[in-house]
Design a protein around this motif. Structure first.
Motif, PDB file in Angstrom:
ATOM      1  N   PRO A  50       0.809  -1.230   0.000  1.00  0.00           N
ATOM      2  CA  PRO A  50       0.000   0.000   0.000  1.00  0.00           C
ATOM      3  C   PRO A  50       0.840   1.278   0.000  1.00  0.00           C
ATOM      4  CG  PRO A  50      -0.726  -1.525   1.724  1.00  0.00           C
ATOM      5  CD  PRO A  50       0.511  -2.107   1.138  1.00  0.00           C
ATOM      6  N   VAL A  51       1.962   1.264   0.715  1.00  0.00           N
ATOM      7  CA  VAL A  51       2.799   2.469   0.739  1.00  0.00           C
ATOM      8  C   VAL A  51       3.377   2.732  -0.651  1.00  0.00           C
ATOM      9  CG1 VAL A  51       4.852   3.545   1.737  1.00  0.00           C
ATOM     10  CG2 VAL A  51       3.340   2.153   3.183  1.00  0.00           C
ATOM     11  N   GLY A  52       3.851   1.661  -1.259  1.00  0.00           N
ATOM     12  CA  GLY A  52       4.389   1.786  -2.615  1.00  0.00           C
ATOM     13  C   GLY A  52       3.337   2.289  -3.592  1.00  0.00           C
ATOM     14  N   LEU A  53       2.133   1.766  -3.458  1.00  0.00           N
ATOM     15  CA  LEU A  53       1.054   2.184  -4.360  1.00  0.00           C
ATOM     16  C   LEU A  53       0.706   3.656  -4.149  1.00  0.00           C
ATOM     17  CD1 LEU A  53      -1.288  -0.949  -4.294  1.00  0.00           C
ATOM     18  CD2 LEU A  53       0.085  -0.091  -6.217  1.00  0.00           C
ATOM     19  N   ARG A  54       0.793   4.119  -2.900  1.00  0.00           N
ATOM     20  CA  ARG A  54       0.484   5.525  -2.626  1.00  0.00           C
ATOM     21  C   ARG A  54       1.513   6.423  -3.316  1.00  0.00           C
ATOM     22  NH1 ARG A  54      -0.474   5.866   3.326  1.00  0.00           N
ATOM     23  NH2 ARG A  54       1.164   7.400   3.696  1.00  0.00           N
ATOM     24  N   ILE A  55       2.763   6.007  -3.223  1.00  0.00           N
ATOM     25  CA  ILE A  55       3.830   6.784  -3.878  1.00  0.00           C
ATOM     26  C   ILE A  55       3.617   6.792  -5.388  1.00  0.00           C
ATOM     27  CG2 ILE A  55       6.309   6.828  -4.371  1.00  0.00           C
ATOM     28  CD1 ILE A  55       6.703   5.595  -1.541  1.00  0.00           C
ATOM     29  N   ALA A  56       3.291   5.624  -5.935  1.00  0.00           N
ATOM     30  CA  ALA A  56       3.098   5.522  -7.386  1.00  0.00           C
ATOM     31  C   ALA A  56       1.949   6.416  -7.838  1.00  0.00           C
ATOM     32  CB  ALA A  56       2.839   4.070  -7.784  1.00  0.00           C
ATOM     33  N   HIS A  57       0.889   6.417  -7.064  1.00  0.00           N
ATOM     34  CA  HIS A  57      -0.263   7.236  -7.423  1.00  0.00           C
ATOM     35  C   HIS A  57       0.112   8.724  -7.414  1.00  0.00           C
ATOM     36  CE1 HIS A  57      -4.452   8.198  -8.033  1.00  0.00           C
ATOM     37  NE2 HIS A  57      -4.386   9.079  -7.043  1.00  0.00           N
ATOM     38  N   ALA A  58       0.851   9.111  -6.391  1.00  0.00           N
ATOM     39  CA  ALA A  58       1.268  10.520  -6.297  1.00  0.00           C
ATOM     40  C   ALA A  58       2.174  10.889  -7.471  1.00  0.00           C
ATOM     41  CB  ALA A  58       1.979  10.764  -4.964  1.00  0.00           C
ATOM     42  N   ALA A  59       3.073   9.964  -7.825  1.00  0.00           N
ATOM     43  CA  ALA A  59       3.984  10.235  -8.948  1.00  0.00           C
ATOM     44  C   ALA A  59       3.187  10.432 -10.231  1.00  0.00           C
ATOM     45  CB  ALA A  59       4.978   9.080  -9.095  1.00  0.00           C
ATOM     46  N   ALA A  60       2.172   9.602 -10.413  1.00  0.00           N
ATOM     47  CA  ALA A  60       1.352   9.718 -11.619  1.00  0.00           C
ATOM     48  C   ALA A  60       0.622  11.054 -11.635  1.00  0.00           C
ATOM     49  CB  ALA A  60       0.364   8.559 -11.695  1.00  0.00           C
ATOM     50  N   GLN A  61       0.222  11.552 -10.462  1.00  0.00           N
ATOM     51  CA  GLN A  61      -0.442  12.852 -10.406  1.00  0.00           C
ATOM     52  C   GLN A  61       0.501  13.958 -10.893  1.00  0.00           C
ATOM     53  OE1 GLN A  61      -3.247  10.981 -10.050  1.00  0.00           O
ATOM     54  NE2 GLN A  61      -3.920  13.080  -9.650  1.00  0.00           N
ATOM     55  N   VAL A  62       1.774  13.832 -10.524  1.00  0.00           N
ATOM     56  CA  VAL A  62       2.754  14.833 -10.974  1.00  0.00           C
ATOM     57  C   VAL A  62       2.873  14.794 -12.497  1.00  0.00           C
ATOM     58  CG1 VAL A  62       5.195  15.500 -10.937  1.00  0.00           C
ATOM     59  CG2 VAL A  62       4.064  14.757  -8.825  1.00  0.00           C
ATOM     60  N   ILE A  63       2.959  13.590 -13.036  1.00  0.00           N
ATOM     61  CA  ILE A  63       3.080  13.450 -14.493  1.00  0.00           C
ATOM     62  C   ILE A  63       1.842  14.029 -15.172  1.00  0.00           C
ATOM     63  CG2 ILE A  63       3.220  11.779 -16.397  1.00  0.00           C
ATOM     64  CD1 ILE A  63       4.765   9.941 -14.379  1.00  0.00           C
ATOM     65  N   ALA A  64       0.675  13.715 -14.595  1.00  0.00           N
ATOM     66  CA  ALA A  64      -0.580  14.192 -15.181  1.00  0.00           C
ATOM     67  C   ALA A  64      -0.631  15.715 -15.189  1.00  0.00           C
ATOM     68  CB  ALA A  64      -1.764  13.626 -14.392  1.00  0.00           C
ATOM     69  N   ALA A  65      -0.052  16.327 -14.177  1.00  0.00           N
ATOM     70  CA  ALA A  65      -0.120  17.788 -14.054  1.00  0.00           C
ATOM     71  C   ALA A  65       1.027  18.499 -14.773  1.00  0.00           C
ATOM     72  CB  ALA A  65      -0.121  18.175 -12.572  1.00  0.00           C
ATOM     73  N   SER A  66       1.988  17.735 -15.256  1.00  0.00           N
ATOM     74  CA  SER A  66       3.237  18.342 -15.745  1.00  0.00           C
ATOM     75  C   SER A  66       3.093  19.044 -17.094  1.00  0.00           C
ATOM     76  CB  SER A  66       4.307  17.257 -15.888  1.00  0.00           C
ATOM     77  OG  SER A  66       3.975  16.385 -16.960  1.00  0.00           O
ATOM     78  N   GLY A  67       2.005  18.734 -17.815  1.00  0.00           N
ATOM     79  CA  GLY A  67       1.877  19.283 -19.163  1.00  0.00           C
ATOM     80  C   GLY A  67       2.580  18.420 -20.208  1.00  0.00           C
ATOM     81  N   LEU A  68       3.287  17.384 -19.775  1.00  0.00           N
ATOM     82  CA  LEU A  68       4.019  16.537 -20.716  1.00  0.00           C
ATOM     83  C   LEU A  68       3.173  15.381 -21.230  1.00  0.00           C
ATOM     84  CD1 LEU A  68       7.359  16.420 -18.700  1.00  0.00           C
ATOM     85  CD2 LEU A  68       6.985  17.611 -20.877  1.00  0.00           C
ATOM     86  N   LEU A  69       2.088  15.072 -20.518  1.00  0.00           N
ATOM     87  CA  LEU A  69       1.297  13.903 -20.885  1.00  0.00           C
ATOM     88  C   LEU A  69       0.328  14.255 -22.014  1.00  0.00           C
ATOM     89  CD1 LEU A  69       1.170  10.952 -19.929  1.00  0.00           C
ATOM     90  CD2 LEU A  69      -0.824  11.572 -18.567  1.00  0.00           C
ATOM     91  N   VAL A  70       0.916  14.429 -23.194  1.00  0.00           N
ATOM     92  CA  VAL A  70       0.157  14.774 -24.402  1.00  0.00           C
ATOM     93  C   VAL A  70       0.638  13.842 -25.517  1.00  0.00           C
ATOM     94  CG1 VAL A  70      -0.187  17.194 -23.755  1.00  0.00           C
ATOM     95  CG2 VAL A  70       1.885  16.516 -25.003  1.00  0.00           C
TER      96      VAL A  70
END
Lengths: 509, 509
Positions: A249-269
């Protein structure tokens, strides 16, 4: 020929070297119909024993031999070669391997006996790493990055006398691939640079195929000799059956947060490019990115690096146009590389060398990086544990961090009782100037040098904390205090950055 | 980094060059999130004009530029580049092309104006060939073989300042292939060596594809700049729609006789390997060999060289396991290379260089060679006509002859009123020591140095004649007498054998 026809020298050309029959510089003659026309040298390339090949290469005391690590912890080749070198009575050999694994434990004895006195690698784990940390080598080991290793070979800094290529398939002339046979490992990306530059190249195979091999990933004009052995590796150690995302669960929480950064970065196009390792959290990030790409109907350009089945799935779903693969991590990746033309091989040089006309890492949008430690300057250590003992190496870590537009480190705050977010890392592997974000289970921090990124993430509602706050939580939760680093004691390893400059040293423990 | 951690020098390592941020030798920095991370140099590789690319390469008066000939007589690239070089006011340029065709006629004017003062090629035909023969160049042209050209580049004898790669498909980073787009030509085998060794490499494309290109035949770490133009060539001149065997009865008789020699040679067994050109008699030999292989249920190993649809058919019928292809001669070959993994590319070096660890030509069983003239010493001329004017070149002729176990020349006795079997060839291209059999419509002769082959053929009922007898018939049938060769007059071209020695010269006509 009638040499009388030729002048001795000619303006605008220079001295005339008249044709003298055959090939002058190769002492190669076509002697007659029934003789083999040769392979660019007298006789055949296929030699009966490893010793015959080593002797034919003229390897001497003090020589440099190289290896690649596509067979990982299933590799038999390094041990086979070193045992033969020991029997031949050679000494003072430098082993320049792309990586060394626990299976290479016998190397420790060869170091003890003075047969091997130099080690270079981009990653060392297991007994060899411990022996180096303990000061067994007389000379410091040299830790490189994958791109730095390619660069050092290309620019002549690292001269290889004899390269050994573990070849899952080879023909009698030395055309090689990694996709066929019992020891199939996928691409041979790391070996390609060694094959192109070494003084002599020996392919060791357990699968001699009819000429010409197909596919050809390393071609015959690079290979001097071929030796057939019973087995070049243990398939169980070469590729894992499957690579899996973490379920912790801790690992999954980190992964989810990382994906949020990618989603917000403007690069996911459309055109998005992505690299991640085979670790559990990294793969969990990939799973999150996959969902985001599906939801947003994005087609990325490529995923790169060591390739896992996860990336293959994303390719096959049309989420990426192509994969650029320096080594296959699992059977699904091997199989995909074998049959899908959009799954292409890249050499270590194409992947990551900073001295070429442009490496693939320089085209990366997002790189997911692991860490043993991260410090307040965003420097990352993946070479030593918190106890200072070598247990890994950069591999492509520093290369991809430098190239990617968004280099994102995922890390738990603590491991094994130690803090992982620290004041100063035990050993600098990847400089903080190339790291953009650190994501932990208690929040994420953006490198202060990336003001634009910080503003963009905050404007998208991402909550950021100063890295000092993460360090404090980690320190408070640690049951073991990290040893204060002492800048004294014998230096047992030099850590080279990808350009060959020295970014840190490792001292004896 | 805390440089205080590092000693200034270290025993067993040497001077320590501390990490100073970024990539020291490339002046490349990761300046911030929003900036492109670069392609190994500041800015992008994709330049708006050819001039921008030439300027970026720093080409100066006296420089050497190179080209490959996969677009053959449909090539626009050489003329485009030279026109720009002329506009830029550059002078004293050497053009090192793998071949030059009639379409390159404008080169004559550039020579006249002193813009181009040196020419190297493995094959020259058309106005440039005539101009060289007429003495227009101040310096002698250098005629190489395909393998000799690769060797001269690899060993540093031919240093290329700027290589131009005509790329039917290119991505923004310089990953290239020849199989996609309106100017598809197939493999890029000759260009691969230039790309690997030139100081600067510019790809010129009319088909910019999304990153990463697939397939990648020349990869981005070799390419400095990419320039997009409207068209790199005229598809009609690039590949012929189909290549056809001769239907001329004399040609068919020669082809049949040649096939009888192959059938009797002992080489036509499983694993048989074969090369032939795209000429009408050569293809008729291939058609005969195909029948023989079908009848005898033989599976060959490979066919190599420039590849035609005939060889593709034989691959698809299972008569060969693979094709090794340095250039595609027709659309069927292009299509096959695109989709069939057993149809593989080879570089000019892998094909034919005598300085590698073994070229493909050295694995050939049978090579079918053409000839302008053959002489009593079995020397072959494919460079000049009987009038001494340049009208071709070795290409891979001398390379394949040297490598193949059976090098078989097919030739009519006469052409254009001249004898083709002569006392002494006008220009030696391929030395007699590498030629085994000459087949004509009035019989065939075996090189006296091949006693074993002669006995084998005779024991199989093949009737042989001395080459002197063929020369006599040819002489008697000739309506025009060959000019006696005069070893005086200015030398306009030097003929280099594949090892770089000089096998002959061509004098002004």
């Amino acid at each position: 020929m009638d040499k009388g026809r030729l002048p001795a020298r000619l303006d605008g050309y220079g001295l005339i070297k008249p044709f003298g029959g055959g090939i002058s510089d190769l002492i190669k003659r076509k002697a007659g119909f029934s003789l083999p026309s040769g392979d660019g040298r007298p006789g055949t390339k296929l030699l009966p024993t490893l010793r015959a090949a080593i002797e034919a290469s003229g390897l001497k005391d003090g020589g440099v031999i190289s290896f690649h690590h596509h067979l990982r912890n299933g590799d038999f080749v390094i041990n086979l070669v070193l045992a033969e070198i020991a029997r031949m009575g050679l000494r003072d050999i430098t082993v320049a391997a792309s990586s060394l694994f626990p299976v290479h434990a016998p190397l420790v004895d060869y170091v003890r006996e003075g047969i091997v006195t130099g080690i270079r690698a981009a990653y060392i784990t297991g007994p060899v790493a411990e022996a180096v940390s303990g000061g067994l080598l007389g000379r410091p080991a040299i830790m490189q990055t994958h791109g730095g290793r390619a660069r050092s070979i290309e620019c002549g800094e690292l001269t290889i006398d004899l390269a050994f290529i573990a070849a899952p398939a080879a023909d009698k002339c030395g055309n090689l691939n990694g996709v066929d046979g019992r020891s199939a490992c996928g691409t041979l990306g790391y070996a390609m640079v060694d094959a192109a530059y070494a003084r002599y190249v020996v392919a060791i195979t357990d699968n001699l195929v009819p000429y010409p091999a197909s596919p050809i990933d390393i071609s015959q004009e690079c290979v001097d000799f071929i030796v057939q052995v019973d087995a070049i590796g243990d398939p169980k150690g070469i590729v894992s059956g499957t690579t899996r995302a973490t379920t912790d669960p801790v690992g999954l929480r980190i992964a989810h947060a990382a994906a949020q950064v990618i989603a917000a970065s403007g690069l996911l196009v459309d055109g998005f490019s992505f690299q991640t390792g085979a670790g559990g959290i990294s793969l969990a990030v990939a799973a999150e990115v996959r969902k985001l790409m599906q939801e947003r109907h994005i087609q990325g350009s490529f995923a790169s690096g060591g390739i896992t089945g996860y990336m293959v799935d994303m390719l096959e779903e049309g989420l990426f146009r192509g994969l650029l693969d320096v080594q296959c991590f699992d059977l699904k990746a091997v199989e995909s590389y074998r049959r899908n033309p959009s799954h292409q091989c890249m050499s270590a040089s194409m992947y990551a060398s900073p001295r070429t006309r442009g490496a693939v890492v320089d085209q990366l949008d997002v790189m997911i990086l692991g860490a043993t430690e991260v410090d307040l300057g965003f420097n990352v250590n993946v070479i030593t544990g918190s106890d200072g003992v070598i247990m890994g190496g950069s591999g492509g870590h520093a290369d991809a961090a430098a190239g990617a537009k968004l280099a994102l480190v995922t890390s738990k705050l603590n491991a094994g009782g130690y803090a992982k977010i620290v004041d100063k890392v035990t050993t600098v592997t990847t400089p903080g100037e190339t790291v953009d974000v650190v994501v932990t289970e208690e929040g994420m921090a953006v490198n202060p040098a990336r003001a634009e990124l910080r503003e963009r993430l905050q404007s998208q509602g991402i909550r950021l904390v100063p890295i000092e706050q993460l360090e404090e939580i980690a320190r408070n939760r640690a049951s073991l205090a990290k040893e204060e680093r002492q800048d004294e004691g014998r230096i047992v390893a030099v850590v080279e950055y990808r350009d060959g400059s020295v970014i840190d040293v490792v001292r004896r423990v």
